[in-house]
Enzyme design. Structure first.
Site, PDB file in Angstrom:
ATOM      1  N   HIS A 142      14.221  33.778 115.623  1.00 32.09           N
ATOM      2  CA  HIS A 142      13.602  35.007 116.147  1.00 32.09           C
ATOM      3  C   HIS A 142      12.236  35.232 115.519  1.00 32.09           C
ATOM      4  O   HIS A 142      11.405  35.952 116.044  1.00 32.09           O
ATOM      5  CB  HIS A 142      14.516  36.226 115.946  1.00 32.09           C
ATOM      6  CG  HIS A 142      14.600  36.687 114.524  1.00 32.09           C
ATOM      7  ND1 HIS A 142      15.250  35.985 113.542  1.00 32.09           N
ATOM      8  CD2 HIS A 142      14.092  37.785 113.916  1.00 32.09           C
ATOM      9  CE1 HIS A 142      15.135  36.637 112.391  1.00 32.09           C
ATOM     10  NE2 HIS A 142      14.448  37.735 112.598  1.00 32.09           N
ATOM     11  N   LYS A 177      12.912  29.221 107.518  1.00 30.14           N
ATOM     12  CA  LYS A 177      12.636  28.973 106.093  1.00 30.14           C
ATOM     13  C   LYS A 177      13.927  28.942 105.311  1.00 30.14           C
ATOM     14  O   LYS A 177      14.824  29.741 105.543  1.00 30.14           O
ATOM     15  CB  LYS A 177      11.763  30.140 105.591  1.00 30.14           C
ATOM     16  CG  LYS A 177      11.270  29.992 104.198  1.00 30.14           C
ATOM     17  CD  LYS A 177       9.830  29.518 104.181  1.00 30.14           C
ATOM     18  CE  LYS A 177       9.353  29.104 102.824  1.00 30.14           C
ATOM     19  NZ  LYS A 177      10.023  27.932 102.258  1.00 30.14           N
ATOM     20  N   LYS A 231      18.179  37.781 104.549  1.00 33.22           N
ATOM     21  CA  LYS A 231      17.357  37.989 103.364  1.00 33.22           C
ATOM     22  C   LYS A 231      15.888  38.221 103.738  1.00 33.22           C
ATOM     23  O   LYS A 231      15.244  39.146 103.254  1.00 33.22           O
ATOM     24  CB  LYS A 231      17.478  36.727 102.505  1.00 33.22           C
ATOM     25  CG  LYS A 231      16.882  36.791 101.151  1.00 33.22           C
ATOM     26  CD  LYS A 231      17.045  35.447 100.431  1.00 33.22           C
ATOM     27  CE  LYS A 231      18.502  35.043 100.279  1.00 33.22           C
ATOM     28  NZ  LYS A 231      18.674  33.827  99.462  1.00 33.22           N
ATOM     29  N   ASP A 259      11.119  41.889 104.453  1.00 27.58           N
ATOM     30  CA  ASP A 259       9.999  41.845 105.404  1.00 27.58           C
ATOM     31  C   ASP A 259       9.155  40.583 105.258  1.00 27.58           C
ATOM     32  O   ASP A 259       7.916  40.649 105.198  1.00 27.58           O
ATOM     33  CB  ASP A 259       9.103  43.094 105.245  1.00 27.58           C
ATOM     34  CG  ASP A 259       9.817  44.350 105.697  1.00 27.58           C
ATOM     35  OD1 ASP A 259      10.613  44.269 106.649  1.00 27.58           O
ATOM     36  OD2 ASP A 259       9.598  45.411 105.083  1.00 27.58           O
ATOM     37  N   LYS A 280      18.472  26.302 106.163  1.00 26.17           N
ATOM     38  CA  LYS A 280      18.915  25.713 104.884  1.00 26.17           C
ATOM     39  C   LYS A 280      19.237  24.254 105.120  1.00 26.17           C
ATOM     40  O   LYS A 280      19.684  23.884 106.208  1.00 26.17           O
ATOM     41  CB  LYS A 280      20.175  26.424 104.378  1.00 26.17           C
ATOM     42  CG  LYS A 280      20.382  26.283 102.901  1.00 26.17           C
ATOM     43  CD  LYS A 280      19.452  27.235 102.168  1.00 26.17           C
ATOM     44  CE  LYS A 280      19.723  27.330 100.708  1.00 26.17           C
ATOM     45  NZ  LYS A 280      19.048  28.500 100.138  1.00 26.17           N
ATOM     46  N   SER A 325       7.529  32.210  98.211  1.00 23.76           N
ATOM     47  CA  SER A 325       7.328  31.068  99.113  1.00 23.76           C
ATOM     48  C   SER A 325       6.448  31.493 100.298  1.00 23.76           C
ATOM     49  O   SER A 325       5.610  30.729 100.769  1.00 23.76           O
ATOM     50  CB  SER A 325       8.660  30.561  99.657  1.00 23.76           C
ATOM     51  OG  SER A 325       9.243  29.645  98.763  1.00 23.76           O
TER      52      SER A 325
HETATM   53  P1  NAD Z   1      19.421  24.760  89.759  1.00 19.62           P
HETATM   54  O1  NAD Z   1      19.931  23.437  90.190  1.00 19.62           O
HETATM   55  O2  NAD Z   1      18.041  24.870  89.236  1.00 19.62           O
HETATM   56  O3  NAD Z   1      20.388  25.399  88.650  1.00 19.62           O
HETATM   57  C1  NAD Z   1      21.751  25.586  88.793  1.00 19.62           C
HETATM   58  C2  NAD Z   1      22.365  25.424  87.403  1.00 19.62           C
HETATM   59  O4  NAD Z   1      23.735  25.828  87.443  1.00 19.62           O
HETATM   60  C3  NAD Z   1      22.342  23.979  86.911  1.00 19.62           C
HETATM   61  O5  NAD Z   1      21.721  23.931  85.645  1.00 19.62           O
HETATM   62  C4  NAD Z   1      23.809  23.584  86.864  1.00 19.62           C
HETATM   63  O6  NAD Z   1      24.118  22.661  85.824  1.00 19.62           O
HETATM   64  C5  NAD Z   1      24.478  24.923  86.636  1.00 19.62           C
HETATM   65  N1  NAD Z   1      25.875  24.977  87.049  1.00 19.62           N
HETATM   66  C6  NAD Z   1      26.477  24.390  88.106  1.00 19.62           C
HETATM   67  N2  NAD Z   1      27.782  24.711  88.163  1.00 19.62           N
HETATM   68  C7  NAD Z   1      28.017  25.520  87.105  1.00 19.62           C
HETATM   69  C8  NAD Z   1      29.158  26.193  86.625  1.00 19.62           C
HETATM   70  N3  NAD Z   1      30.338  26.092  87.240  1.00 19.62           N
HETATM   71  N4  NAD Z   1      29.047  26.961  85.511  1.00 19.62           N
HETATM   72  C9  NAD Z   1      27.853  27.084  84.876  1.00 19.62           C
HETATM   73  N5  NAD Z   1      26.730  26.475  85.303  1.00 19.62           N
HETATM   74  C10 NAD Z   1      26.804  25.703  86.398  1.00 19.62           C
HETATM   75  O7  NAD Z   1      19.648  25.716  91.009  1.00 19.62           O
HETATM   76  P2  NAD Z   1      18.914  27.099  91.303  1.00 19.62           P
HETATM   77  O8  NAD Z   1      17.719  26.819  92.113  1.00 19.62           O
HETATM   78  O9  NAD Z   1      18.806  27.891  90.048  1.00 19.62           O
HETATM   79  O10 NAD Z   1      19.976  27.776  92.278  1.00 19.62           O
HETATM   80  C11 NAD Z   1      21.120  28.474  91.789  1.00 19.62           C
HETATM   81  C12 NAD Z   1      21.626  29.419  92.860  1.00 19.62           C
HETATM   82  O11 NAD Z   1      20.564  30.318  93.222  1.00 19.62           O
HETATM   83  C13 NAD Z   1      22.051  28.750  94.164  1.00 19.62           C
HETATM   84  O12 NAD Z   1      23.098  29.508  94.732  1.00 19.62           O
HETATM   85  C14 NAD Z   1      20.815  28.869  95.040  1.00 19.62           C
HETATM   86  O13 NAD Z   1      21.113  28.829  96.414  1.00 19.62           O
HETATM   87  C15 NAD Z   1      20.329  30.244  94.619  1.00 19.62           C
HETATM   88  N6  NAD Z   1      18.909  30.495  94.903  1.00 19.62           N
HETATM   89  C16 NAD Z   1      17.924  29.696  94.416  1.00 19.62           C
HETATM   90  C17 NAD Z   1      16.598  29.990  94.692  1.00 19.62           C
HETATM   91  C18 NAD Z   1      15.455  29.199  94.121  1.00 19.62           C
HETATM   92  O14 NAD Z   1      14.302  29.621  94.303  1.00 19.62           O
HETATM   93  N7  NAD Z   1      15.680  28.103  93.419  1.00 19.62           N
HETATM   94  C19 NAD Z   1      16.283  31.094  95.502  1.00 19.62           C
HETATM   95  C20 NAD Z   1      17.308  31.908  95.979  1.00 19.62           C
HETATM   96  C21 NAD Z   1      18.615  31.592  95.673  1.00 19.62           C
END
Ligand code: NAD
Length: 471
Positions: A65, A70, A94, A99, A106, A362
């Site tokens: 939409h 993204k 989100k 906005d 994904k 972003s």
């Molecule tokens: P990342 O890979 O940088 O870090 C995730 C960390 O969690 C890793 O260090 C991993 O070893 C650890 N981990 C995995 N399983 C675990 C457990 N059971 N217990 C403890 N630690 C554990 O990933 P990220 O980018 O930080 O993303 C983390 C979450 O945030 C995801 O759900 C992702 O979708 C969400 N997210 C990320 C972003 C972003 O900008 N990177 C933005 C929005 C949402």
């Protein structure tokens, strides 16, 4: 089409709960809910030893939409069609809340990234980009990936370089992906953005004396005890900025285990200890918890799950002691857990709002790529000169001089990072008050997640209604 859609169903259950508060046309709500396109690809990877492995990968575009779509790209063993569909839907909602004019998407590759060399990861990333390119699932006007679990600026640089090689006439090629290193067209502040946004979101939530009183807490971040699950991009920066804002980190966990110290865990020292010993465990003066997931049950004011989905479930939710759950990760609490936590009076700051700082910055990066210019480049010196003139005028009227340090501080023009962080703060603060106001309007039954969904459904319905249907 998808097999079992457990996570996607969960997102849709939350959507339906919120939709029941609205009077929108049912078929329109159905159109918003579905995931428009899912591309499942399988391709060969040549391993360093010459063997060939078949790799499975996906990209889901939930809603077009607004364009481009993204959303991040994940490398992990849990990656599946259900997961990318659910996460792409969360991205749609989100973006609407903060906005940001994008549809949700994904992607992911099903691998354990620790089992691949850097050269193999580069080949995988470039092949994945090529597969997306040939099916028109990537481009600055089509679909723009970003980092997520298991990926970071390095992978984004490979994606940008591969896309630019394939789309040689695309002047805006750098805008095909965000979260790039700054010299490769990234924006300053993107790496820290999601964690910084988590801190801003928590700060807004805890500043309301009325909301804090309802859960037996004093307003303000200062002195609040915090536990964080996962010290990757989101968890590490969320912990860092919360610590800087005066919170006390009492529980931290990584994949190998969890540690606890009610007197506080200094983040940088814990990170240095993990780097040296390759484990968070056995940190001086801290207690090792028996299982990594025990961090979710420690005594604290704020729990920040920042690893993966489905961590707080119907099973462990009754044992959660935190008063606030600040969802840094996407989907960390199942709907069953959310019900249990609501009954216990736990205040959940939902993922689709709280981790939106990443997509917000972003968006700034994408704008920078389309503008082909760093933020602040035009106005920085002009602003500095104007502030200096103002200081000189004040000095001559008051016959008092500013110190050199004061003059330098007051007369500073905004850098790119200043502008990015300011835009992020503005976005997170505004969005919080918008969804919290909706929550208040709908009375006690409506939690913040439902309010966040109502907010985004209303905005997306508005866009659909104005857009009409083609043809
Ligand atoms: P990342 O890979 O940088 O870090 C995730 C960390 O969690 C890793 O260090 C991993 O070893 C650890 N981990 C995995 N399983 C675990 C457990 N059971 N217990 C403890 N630690 C554990 O990933 P990220 O980018 O930080 O993303 C983390 C979450 O945030 C995801 O759900 C992702 O979708 C969400 N997210 C990320 C972003 C972003 O900008 N990177 C933005 C929005 C949402």
């Amino acid at each position: 089409m998808a097999g079992k859609t457990v996570f996607f169903d969960q997102v849709n259950r939350n959507f339906d709960k919120a939709a029941a508060y609205t009077k929108h046309d049912k078929s329109l709500l159905e159109q918003i809910k579905v995931c428009n396109s899912v591309y499942h690809m399988a391709f060969p990877l040549e391993r360093d030893d010459g063997s060939i492995e078949v790799v499975h990968a996906w990209r889901a575009e939930h809603s077009q939409h607004k364009l481009p779509t993204k959303g991040g790209i994940r490398y992990g063993m849990l990656v599946s069609e259900d997961e990318v569909m659910a996460l792409s839907a969360l991205m749609t909602y989100k973006c609407a809340i903060v906005d940001v004019p994008f549809g949700g998407a994904k992607g992911g590759i099903k691998i354990d990234r620790t089992k691949y060399s850097d050269a193999e990861l580069e080949r995988l990333t470039r092949r994945y980009t090529f597969e997306l390119f040939r099916k028109h699932f990537i481009g600055p006007a089509i679909d723009v990936p970003a980092p997520d679990y298991g990926t970071g600026p390095r992978e984004m640089a490979w994606i940008a370089d591969t896309y630019a090689a394939l789309a040689q006439n695309d002047l805006n090629a750098l805008g095909c992906v965000t979260g790039k290193p700054v010299p490769q067209g990234g924006v300053r502040g993107r790496k820290e953005a999601t964690g910084r946004g988590v801190m801003f979101g928590i700060r807004e939530a805890v500043c309301s004396a009325e909301d804090m009183k309802a859960i037996g807490l004093q307003p303000g971040i200062e002195g609040k005890t915090v536990a964080v699950q996962g010290l990757g991009n989101v968890g590490y920066y969320a912990a860092k900025f919360l610590e800087e804002a005066g919170a006390k980190l009492v529980g931290l966990s990584e994949i190998e285990g969890a540690i606890w110290n009610p007197n506080g865990l200094p983040l940088e020292e814990v990170m240095a200890h993990r780097k040296e010993t390759r484990s968070i465990l056995d940190f001086p003066d801290a207690k090792n918890l028996p299982r990594a997931e025990d961090v979710l049950e420690v005594d604290c004011d704020i729990l920040v799950p920042a690893a993966l989905e489905n961590q707080i479930t119907g099973d462990n939710a009754p044992r959660v002691k935190a008063k606030i759950i600040a969802e840094g990760a996407n989907g960390p609490s199942t709907s069953e857990a959310s019900e249990v936590l609501a009954q216990k009076g736990v205040f959940i700051i939902p993922d689709m709002y709280l981790n939106a700082g990443g997509v917000t910055v972003s968006y700034f990066e994408w704008i920078k790529n389309l503008a082909h210019m760093r933020f602040g480049r035009m106005e920085k010196r002009f602003e500095e000169r104007a502030y200096r003139n103002l200081l000189t005028a004040i000095e001559s009227r008051t016959a008092k001089a500013f110190t050199a340090d004061e003059a330098t501080g007051f007369a500073r023009g905004a850098s790119e990072e200043d502008l990015v962080n300011s835009g992020l703060e503005e976005t997170m603060a505004n969005a919080y008050h918008e969804i919290n106001e909706i929550r208040r309007q709908h009375g006690r039954q409506c939690d913040l997640r439902t309010a966040a969904f109502i907010c985004s459904i209303n905005k997306i319905v508005g866009t659909y209604a104005e857009m009409g249907i083609f043809p």
